[in-house]
Design a protein around this motif. Structure first.
Motif, mmCIF file in Angstrom:
data_model
loop_
_atom_site.group_PDB
_atom_site.id
_atom_site.type_symbol
_atom_site.label_atom_id
_atom_site.label_comp_id
_atom_site.label_asym_id
_atom_site.label_seq_id
_atom_site.Cartn_x
_atom_site.Cartn_y
_atom_site.Cartn_z
ATOM 1 N N VAL A 87 -7.368 15.234 -8.426
ATOM 2 C CA VAL A 87 -8.305 16.340 -8.607
ATOM 3 C C VAL A 87 -7.676 17.262 -9.644
ATOM 4 C CG1 VAL A 87 -9.424 18.332 -7.545
ATOM 5 C CG2 VAL A 87 -9.255 16.176 -6.289
ATOM 6 N N GLY A 88 -8.343 17.394 -10.806
ATOM 7 C CA GLY A 88 -7.720 18.102 -11.916
ATOM 8 C C GLY A 88 -6.464 17.340 -12.294
ATOM 9 N N SER A 89 -5.316 17.995 -12.249
ATOM 10 C CA SER A 89 -4.052 17.312 -12.525
ATOM 11 C C SER A 89 -3.230 17.106 -11.254
ATOM 12 C CB SER A 89 -3.234 18.123 -13.532
ATOM 13 O OG SER A 89 -2.953 19.413 -13.007
ATOM 14 N N THR A 90 -3.845 17.362 -10.083
ATOM 15 C CA THR A 90 -3.125 17.285 -8.810
ATOM 16 C C THR A 90 -3.412 15.969 -8.096
ATOM 17 O OG1 THR A 90 -3.256 19.685 -8.578
ATOM 18 C CG2 THR A 90 -2.704 18.430 -6.601
ATOM 19 N N ALA A 91 -2.366 15.176 -7.884
ATOM 20 C CA ALA A 91 -2.520 13.937 -7.114
ATOM 21 C C ALA A 91 -2.754 14.297 -5.650
ATOM 22 C CB ALA A 91 -1.279 13.071 -7.251
ATOM 23 N N GLN A 92 -3.714 13.640 -5.057
ATOM 24 C CA GLN A 92 -4.003 13.828 -3.641
ATOM 25 C C GLN A 92 -3.149 12.843 -2.847
ATOM 26 O OE1 GLN A 92 -6.423 16.561 -3.024
ATOM 27 N NE2 GLN A 92 -5.608 16.641 -5.091
ATOM 28 N N ALA A 93 -3.113 12.963 -1.539
ATOM 29 C CA ALA A 93 -2.310 12.053 -0.717
ATOM 30 C C ALA A 93 -2.752 10.612 -0.968
ATOM 31 C CB ALA A 93 -2.448 12.405 0.758
ATOM 32 N N THR A 94 -1.789 9.723 -1.122
ATOM 33 C CA THR A 94 -2.070 8.312 -1.353
ATOM 34 C C THR A 94 -2.641 7.696 -0.083
ATOM 35 O OG1 THR A 94 -0.258 8.230 -2.914
ATOM 36 C CG2 THR A 94 -1.064 6.129 -2.097
ATOM 37 N N ASN A 95 -3.655 6.871 -0.258
ATOM 38 C CA ASN A 95 -4.297 6.215 0.877
ATOM 39 C C ASN A 95 -3.923 4.745 0.898
ATOM 40 O OD1 ASN A 95 -5.982 8.375 1.995
ATOM 41 N ND2 ASN A 95 -6.981 8.321 0.008
ATOM 42 N N ASN A 96 -2.845 4.419 1.581
ATOM 43 C CA ASN A 96 -2.431 3.025 1.743
ATOM 44 C C ASN A 96 -2.473 2.699 3.226
ATOM 45 O OD1 ASN A 96 -1.906 2.659 -1.016
ATOM 46 N ND2 ASN A 96 0.091 3.615 -0.780
ATOM 47 N N THR A 97 -3.292 1.751 3.592
ATOM 48 C CA THR A 97 -3.496 1.440 4.995
ATOM 49 C C THR A 97 -3.653 -0.062 5.172
ATOM 50 O OG1 THR A 97 -4.742 3.501 5.179
ATOM 51 C CG2 THR A 97 -4.928 1.980 7.013
ATOM 52 N N THR A 98 -3.077 -0.586 6.230
ATOM 53 C CA THR A 98 -3.310 -1.985 6.577
ATOM 54 C C THR A 98 -4.172 -2.015 7.832
ATOM 55 O OG1 THR A 98 -1.298 -2.035 7.893
ATOM 56 C CG2 THR A 98 -1.118 -2.754 5.607
ATOM 57 N N GLY A 99 -4.852 -3.099 8.032
ATOM 58 C CA GLY A 99 -5.607 -3.295 9.264
ATOM 59 C C GLY A 99 -6.886 -2.492 9.380
ATOM 60 N N ILE A 100 -7.598 -2.277 8.273
ATOM 61 C CA ILE A 100 -8.898 -1.611 8.340
ATOM 62 C C ILE A 100 -9.901 -2.611 8.901
ATOM 63 C CG2 ILE A 100 -10.763 -0.583 7.004
ATOM 64 C CD1 ILE A 100 -8.666 0.289 4.989
ATOM 65 N N SER A 101 -10.574 -2.248 9.955
ATOM 66 C CA SER A 101 -11.526 -3.158 10.600
ATOM 67 C C SER A 101 -12.865 -3.144 9.873
ATOM 68 C CB SER A 101 -11.727 -2.774 12.067
ATOM 69 O OG SER A 101 -10.535 -2.956 12.778
ATOM 70 N N VAL A 102 -13.073 -4.146 9.028
ATOM 71 C CA VAL A 102 -14.342 -4.339 8.321
ATOM 72 C C VAL A 102 -14.588 -5.843 8.279
ATOM 73 C CG1 VAL A 102 -15.585 -4.067 6.142
ATOM 74 C CG2 VAL A 102 -14.026 -2.264 6.898
ATOM 75 N N ALA A 103 -15.711 -6.283 8.790
ATOM 76 C CA ALA A 103 -16.032 -7.719 8.833
ATOM 77 C C ALA A 103 -16.620 -8.167 7.503
ATOM 78 C CB ALA A 103 -17.004 -8.009 9.966
ATOM 79 N N SER A 104 -15.958 -9.108 6.839
ATOM 80 C CA SER A 104 -16.458 -9.598 5.554
ATOM 81 C C SER A 104 -17.653 -10.529 5.719
ATOM 82 C CB SER A 104 -15.339 -10.298 4.784
ATOM 83 O OG SER A 104 -14.840 -11.394 5.514
ATOM 84 N N THR A 105 -17.958 -10.930 6.944
ATOM 85 C CA THR A 105 -19.131 -11.772 7.195
ATOM 86 C C THR A 105 -20.413 -10.945 7.271
ATOM 87 O OG1 THR A 105 -18.663 -11.632 9.557
ATOM 88 C CG2 THR A 105 -17.814 -13.565 8.384
ATOM 89 N N SER A 106 -20.280 -9.629 7.282
ATOM 90 C CA SER A 106 -21.431 -8.721 7.279
ATOM 91 C C SER A 106 -21.497 -8.002 5.945
ATOM 92 C CB SER A 106 -21.294 -7.677 8.394
ATOM 93 O OG SER A 106 -21.214 -8.296 9.653
ATOM 94 N N ALA A 107 -22.638 -7.402 5.645
ATOM 95 C CA ALA A 107 -22.759 -6.578 4.444
ATOM 96 C C ALA A 107 -21.797 -5.391 4.567
ATOM 97 C CB ALA A 107 -24.186 -6.082 4.282
ATOM 98 N N ILE A 108 -21.168 -5.014 3.464
ATOM 99 C CA ILE A 108 -20.217 -3.898 3.441
ATOM 100 C C ILE A 108 -20.791 -2.808 2.541
ATOM 101 C CG2 ILE A 108 -17.888 -3.157 2.825
ATOM 102 C CD1 ILE A 108 -17.018 -6.119 3.224
ATOM 103 N N ILE A 109 -21.001 -1.650 3.105
ATOM 104 C CA ILE A 109 -21.547 -0.531 2.339
ATOM 105 C C ILE A 109 -20.408 0.293 1.755
ATOM 106 C CG2 ILE A 109 -22.909 1.593 2.435
ATOM 107 C CD1 ILE A 109 -24.544 0.247 4.681
ATOM 108 N N ILE A 110 -20.463 0.497 0.444
ATOM 109 C CA ILE A 110 -19.545 1.393 -0.255
ATOM 110 C C ILE A 110 -20.344 2.662 -0.542
ATOM 111 C CG2 ILE A 110 -18.281 1.798 -2.395
ATOM 112 C CD1 ILE A 110 -17.889 -1.263 -2.524
ATOM 113 N N LYS A 111 -19.766 3.793 -0.193
ATOM 114 C CA LYS A 111 -20.494 5.043 -0.372
ATOM 115 C C LYS A 111 -19.522 6.149 -0.741
ATOM 116 C CE LYS A 111 -22.245 6.939 3.396
ATOM 117 N NZ LYS A 111 -23.114 7.345 4.516
ATOM 118 N N ILE A 112 -19.918 6.996 -1.679
ATOM 119 C CA ILE A 112 -19.180 8.202 -2.024
ATOM 120 C C ILE A 112 -20.067 9.381 -1.662
ATOM 121 C CG2 ILE A 112 -18.179 9.575 -3.888
ATOM 122 C CD1 ILE A 112 -17.621 6.891 -5.333
#
Length: 135
Positions: A87-112
């Motif tokens: 944001v601007g020139s400020t890095a926000q906290a890094t989002n590194n996560t393992t084990g996010i529960s999302v089934a790839s056999t279903s439609a996956i919605i990406i939303k901002i």
């Protein structure tokens, strides 16, 4: 003051079928030039990340926001996430996560989405989104 969808896309079911395949999201936008509290979120299936978790009242005169996240399949029901937001020139906290529960056999919605603390038009804007599939 309500959460507003700035961008949405649906990955069809069974698009990401092999472990190691990934979906890359790069996006950017702007904020209003005021001190209003603003919350920018990224959704990947049922997972949600607040992208501006350090700069919670960004002023547009200091610059906009950029984001890059990679969601890599680790099994048919889980993904690993690695990414960052600036944001601007400020890095926000890094989002590194393992084990996010999302089934790839279903439609996956990406939303901002954006939520501003004071009802002001165009306080949070998404100007571009690039989506990439990595086999």
């Amino acid at each position: 003051t309500a959460e507003k969808t700035l961008y949405t896309f649906t990955i069809p079911a069974n698009t990401i079928t092999v472990d190691g395949q990934a979906f890359v999201i790069e996006a950017g936008g702007s904020f209003g030039s005021n001190g209003n509290t603003k919350t920018l979120k990224l959704y990947f299936g049922g997972a949600v990340m607040t992208m501006n978790n350090i700069t919670t009242a960004p002023n547009g005169s200091a610059g906009g926001w950029t984001n890059k996240h990679v969601f890599k399949r680790t099994s048919s029901t889980t993904f690993m996430r690695a990414g960052n937001t600036t944001v601007g020139s400020t890095a926000q906290a890094t989002n590194n996560t393992t084990g996010i529960s999302v089934a790839s056999t279903s439609a996956i919605i990406i939303k901002i989405t954006g939520t501003n603390g004071t009802a002001t038009a165009d306080d949070i804007v998404c100007n571009h989104v690039d989506l990439m599939f990595r086999a």
